[in-house]
Design an enzyme around this catalytic site. Structure first.
Site, mmCIF file in Angstrom:
data_model
loop_
_atom_site.group_PDB
_atom_site.id
_atom_site.type_symbol
_atom_site.label_atom_id
_atom_site.label_comp_id
_atom_site.label_asym_id
_atom_site.label_seq_id
_atom_site.Cartn_x
_atom_site.Cartn_y
_atom_site.Cartn_z
ATOM 1 N N ASP A 32 9.002 5.641 15.322
ATOM 2 C CA ASP A 32 8.926 7.015 15.169
ATOM 3 C C ASP A 32 9.165 7.760 16.452
ATOM 4 O O ASP A 32 8.759 7.436 17.462
ATOM 5 C CB ASP A 32 7.419 7.292 14.814
ATOM 6 C CG ASP A 32 7.379 8.962 14.523
ATOM 7 O OD1 ASP A 32 8.343 9.707 14.389
ATOM 8 O OD2 ASP A 32 6.071 9.218 14.373
ATOM 9 N N GLU A 88 0.713 -1.227 0.206
ATOM 10 C CA GLU A 88 0.026 0.021 -0.091
ATOM 11 C C GLU A 88 0.845 1.159 0.042
ATOM 12 O O GLU A 88 1.871 1.281 0.811
ATOM 13 C CB GLU A 88 -0.862 0.110 1.287
ATOM 14 C CG GLU A 88 -1.563 1.484 1.358
ATOM 15 C CD GLU A 88 -2.640 1.596 2.509
ATOM 16 O OE1 GLU A 88 -2.448 0.607 3.365
ATOM 17 O OE2 GLU A 88 -2.920 2.719 2.579
ATOM 18 N N ASP A 134 9.719 11.651 18.177
ATOM 19 C CA ASP A 134 9.269 12.809 17.914
ATOM 20 C C ASP A 134 9.802 13.791 18.920
ATOM 21 O O ASP A 134 9.599 13.601 20.075
ATOM 22 C CB ASP A 134 7.697 13.038 17.666
ATOM 23 C CG ASP A 134 7.559 14.141 16.650
ATOM 24 O OD1 ASP A 134 6.787 13.915 15.677
ATOM 25 O OD2 ASP A 134 7.918 15.131 16.776
#
Lengths: 446, 487
Positions: A104, A40, A106
């Site tokens: 991830d 995808e 951040d």
């Protein structure tokens, strides 16, 4: 911005896509054409319009689509059991099958412990937090989990992404992904005005101890001076709250006051100086407590004292993962080499071995790349006009981006991920062939 | 490990009796754990044996001490009841999930009672992938350790309770139990999905009329306590009266969110989820919810920005977007489990607020002084749900309810009930039906809950009128949801 971003956006993708088959398929790139088209892709078009469940036959088709639609952002999802565009045909049997293990991190999650800014802010003073996070997670993934093919990418604004591409990592279940994420999560949110840091009681787990060792170094060398955490202000007060005894806080403050008067200390960094005093005071207090009895003091007093320094360091600098991203196979994550829609920065790979040297403000942006392309083209023309034939022929290739700083980024990508992945794929293919031959011979013998 | 299903003829009565007995044990065990989240293994085990005695006496399933039941009998009954329930609970993902969790817990407790030799035998027979570690591999000899690929033991990895090196997990004997439980889970889980897939072939043609309804009904008898009736019982909740209702009837976790939302004109994702689902649970219609959130978010967020960024999520929670799931409100264990950063307000306030803030917050709820102290000390000891119950008693000035609060909706329902009764009494009327919210749930599902609930409310005859229906999951719905392949 997306309008002029698009050409540069597509540029690095060309090369990346050439290499994608070996990135995507461990069996054999060329052998399984139905692998890539089950992956995808999600485009974010201008105006926050998400176009999910896109799939492409090959790199060329993806490139064409990118150039046609000029997405502000491209996300990569999992490889599904079928082409995502046909998902309605398959109903419940349409399931994600493979996906890199991703992380991830951040800087917004560090807002309570950074002094230089908040939200989308990033600068050379808070980058050390990211660098140390990269080092800790990278070492953990390699040494503890035994993964080899790990790619670190700058997220384009204020964080980093990590893609673990080993075949075994790609096939992890959601439960296993959660487990890895929890393994690395020590920071457990805020309670009572202090960061709650898990598992510092008793002896530290070897994995946490390893991280702590990295952090203790980084703390004095980069984090403390860069963040100036101990200069007067709310951060300094917050840090003193980690000291287990009121008396200790008082004596630390007294020492700070006297130290400030000494002429010799003027030149020294205030935060480092003050941290040294905290360490010293805790050590003295600990020694005093331990000498009280033969058994080494009351463990209810000694324990918190022994832990508090590490607690401060861990609470301020231990990597804070966005857990949700890692937990689910079908979570989308921004593609490497994408352009960040807000900053225009290209999400370039980071070499984890040199994470400290990475400069988030120095990465190529759409504008700088276009400038470099134009400059390179101009230089070529000039060279051609100068009739210096040999030099000109070498410079003019089918891949003009090689004249820009993207070349370095792609080299990092190849060195950190692609080369290793391609080598291990070749090896696996060879061993499969050997097995096939052996089985075949067995058949003949019978 | 329940690897092979039993094959023998048994009477219909025994079939049902065994299944119900096991179901009761599983259900009550679950309720017990929910209510006392901090019990030790030993206490849990005692409770389990006590429950087994209570429900399985004479079925052969009782603890081995029970008169007249041999070990073989025990094993046989255990096997049959397990498989009957497996049959009943394989039909929807939700049922499978519950059954799996309950059985795994049962197995975990049982496994804990084995001796080292039994452990060794069990591992050799059922889990050969746990390899002994070669002596020199770790450089140091660490006694009784096994090595296994880390992907086999996510539970231990996630708690950082193993040593990992190069993808291998090194597991000590003490840590083994959860691993084996995980193996057990996988085994049963596979069995369940297999069974669901072959559901149609499970019953011989002539049995279809007789056995199938029986098995199907087993699962329906017993869905977890639900408070869906709360929504309609006490009149409408609307955006206009929400703050008023909140002040009187919301548990601290929700009123805390309401306050934070109102003062900050914003809530972060976790808080929005926790609050919207709860508001939906108490019957706030979607249109009102949108109105409410929009006005609370203003002026910090303009109406247009709100529609763009937040409205979808609210509609999604109401099952009008995406995969259209009708989400239910979080219960206490879920909320207690939430953690968040400094700007987050969701989660359980008894766990997340520091003492002073907690005290002040309870004061604002107009909670009785003594009860505030009780709640704070319970919270400090880690009994968040009991702390919440103490606050409930303090706010409503009711006698002690010896159970914890198990869901915000329960708190709300109880609060409304108490107030409704008071109003009715003040008006001189006969108190309306006062059955506890879930006291009336049919079947063994909430028998434990119900008993405990009864002591919570003021004593008195409680003819179960409309209230009695509150806790009953509409059976029709459950059946429809559970029938595969009718479309």
């Amino acid at each position: 911005m997306a309008g002029d971003a698009a050409p540069a956006n597509a540029e690095p993708s060309i090369n990346v896509q050439d290499a994608m088959p070996s990135y995507y398929d461990s069996k054999h790139a060329q052998a399984d054409a139905h692998f890539f088209n089950r992956r995808e892709f999600c485009f974010t078009l201008n105006g926050d319009i998400f176009v999910r469940y896109q799939a492409f036959k090959d790199g060329a088709e993806l490139q064409a689509a990118i150039q046609r639609r000029c997405p502000a952002k491209i996300d990569i999802g999992p490889v599904y059991s079928a082409n995502p565009q046909d998902r309605h045909k398959f109903g419940a049997s349409f399931q994600p099958l493979e996906r890199e293990l991703v992380f991830d991190i951040d800087l917004t999650d560090y807002d309570d412990v950074r002094t230089c800014g908040s939200g989308g802010h990033i600068c050379a003073r808070c980058w050390p937090l990211m660098a140390v996070a990269v080092k800790i997670i990278d070492a953990g993934l390699r040494q503890e989990f035994g993964f080899q093919h790990i790619l670190w990418v700058y997220s384009g604004r204020r964080g980093v992404h990590c893609w673990v591409c080993d075949p075994s990592a790609r096939q992890l279940t959601d439960e296993q992904r959660s487990a890895v994420a929890s393994w690395f999560s020590v920071y457990k949110g805020h309670e009572e005005g202090k960061a709650r840091v898990a598992l510092l009681g008793g002896t530290m787990h070897p994995a946490v101890e390893r991280a702590a060792a990295i952090l203790r170094n980084a703390w004095r060398e980069t984090l403390l001076p860069a963040q100036r955490l101990l200069e007067d202000g709310p951060h300094c007060e917050a840090m003193l709250r980690y000291l287990p005894e009121e008396g200790l806080v008082e004596s630390v403050k007294r020492k700070w006051a006297t130290a400030a008067k000494k002429e010799a200390n003027r030149s020294m960094d205030v935060s480092l100086l003050r941290w040294g005093i905290i360490e010293e005071e805790v050590r003295l207090r600990l020694a005093e407590e331990k000498s009280r009895s033969k058994t080494g003091g009351n463990f209810k007093v000694v324990g918190p004292l022994e832990r508090c320094l590490d607690e401060i360091v861990m609470a301020h600098a231990y990597p804070r993962l966005d857990m949700e991203v890692s937990k689910k196979m079908n979570h989308l994550l921004k593609a490497p080499f994408c352009v960040h829609p807000k900053t225009g920065k290209v999400c370039v790979p980071i070499d984890p071995a040199h994470a400290d040297d990475f400069d988030p403000d120095g990465v190529p942006t759409v504008a700088s790349l276009l400038g470099e392309l134009a400059a390179a083209a101009a230089a070529r023309e000039e060279a051609a006009a100068g009739a210096d034939g040999a030099a000109e022929a070498a410079g003019k290739g089918p891949e003009p981006w090689r004249d820009t700083r993207m070349a370095d980024a792609v080299t990092t990508f190849e060195r950190c991920l692609l080369d290793g992945l391609a080598a291990s794929n070749r090896e696996e293919l060879a061993s499969r062939t050997r097995v096939a031959v052996a089985v075949g011979q067995l058949g003949i013998d019978f | 490990m329940y690897n092979t299903p039993p094959s023998e003829n048994i009477t219909l009565e025994e079939f049902e009796r065994l299944a119900l007995a096991r179901l009761s044990v599983l259900k009550e065990m679950e309720a017990y754990k929910l209510r006392h989240p901090n019990k030790t293994e030993k206490e849990l085990l005692d409770k389990l044996n006590q429950l087994k005695l209570k429900h399985m006496k004479g079925t052969g399933l009782g603890s081995s001490g029970a008169a007249g039941s041999s070990r073989e009998e025990d094993i046989r009954a255990d096997l049959i009841s397990h498989y009957v329930l497996r049959l009943a609970y394989c039909r929807t993902p939700e049922l499978r999930k519950w059954f799996l969790a309950a059985e795994a817990e049962l197995f975990r407790l049982k496994f804990g009672t084995y001796s080292p030799e039994e452990h060794e035998q069990f591992l050799a027979a059922h889990a050969p992938q746990y390899r002994p570690v070669p002596d020199d591999e770790l450089g140091v000899v660490m006694g009784d350790i096994k090595q296994v690929s880390w992907t086999r033991v996510p539970e231990l990895v996630s708690g950082r309770r193993v040593l990992l090196r190069g993808g291998w997990a090194y597991v000590s004997r003490e840590a083994l139990a959860p691993l084996v439980v995980a193996e057990f889970r996988t085994g049963v889980s596979k069995g369940l999905s297999e069974m669901a897939r072959r559901w149609r072939q499970m019953f011989p043609a002539e049995e279809e009329q007789r056995l199938q309804p029986l098995v199907a009904s087993l699962a329906n008898r017993s869905l977890v306590a639900d408070y869906s009736g709360v929504a309609t019982r006490y009149g409408d909740v609307s955006a206009a009266n929400l703050h008023q209702v909140s002040a009187r009837h919301f548990p601290l976790c929700m009123s805390h969110l309401m306050t934070a939302l109102h003062t900050e004109r914003h809530l972060r994702h976790g808080g929005r989820q926790q609050l919207t689902l709860f508001l939906k649970g108490i019957g706030l219609p979607m249109e009102e919810a949108l109105l409410f959130w929009r006005s609370e978010f203003a002026p910090r967020t303009t109406g247009e920005a709100f529609d763009k960024q937040y409205a979808y999520n609210i509609r999604h929670n109401y099952g009008r977007e995406g995969k259209r799931t009708d989400y239910t409100a979080y219960n206490c264990p879920t909320i207690v489990g939430f953690s968040g950063g400094p700007g987050d307000h969701h989660g359980c306030p008894y766990r997340r607020l520091d003492e002073t803030t907690l005290r002040a917050a309870l004061g604002r709820l107009n909670c009785d002084e003594r009860k505030v102290e009780e709640a704070v000390s319970k919270a400090r000891a880690g009994h968040y749900q009991l702390a919440c119950a103490a606050a409930f008693e303090g706010v409503h000035r009711v006698p002690e309810m010896d159970v914890g609060i198990s869901a915000p909706l329960q708190y709300y329902a109880e609060s409304r009930r108490v107030c409704a009764e008071r109003e009715a009494a003040a008006a001189g009327g006969v108190p309306p039906a006062t059955a506890g919210v879930d006291a009336a749930a049919a079947g063994p599902a909430t028998a434990g809950n119900g008993g405990a609930q009864a002591s919570a409310g003021p004593a008195g005859p409680t003819p179960g009128g409309a209230a009695a229906r509150v806790g009953v999951k509409r059976p029709a719905e459950a059946v429809v949801g559970g029938t595969p392949g009718n479309a």
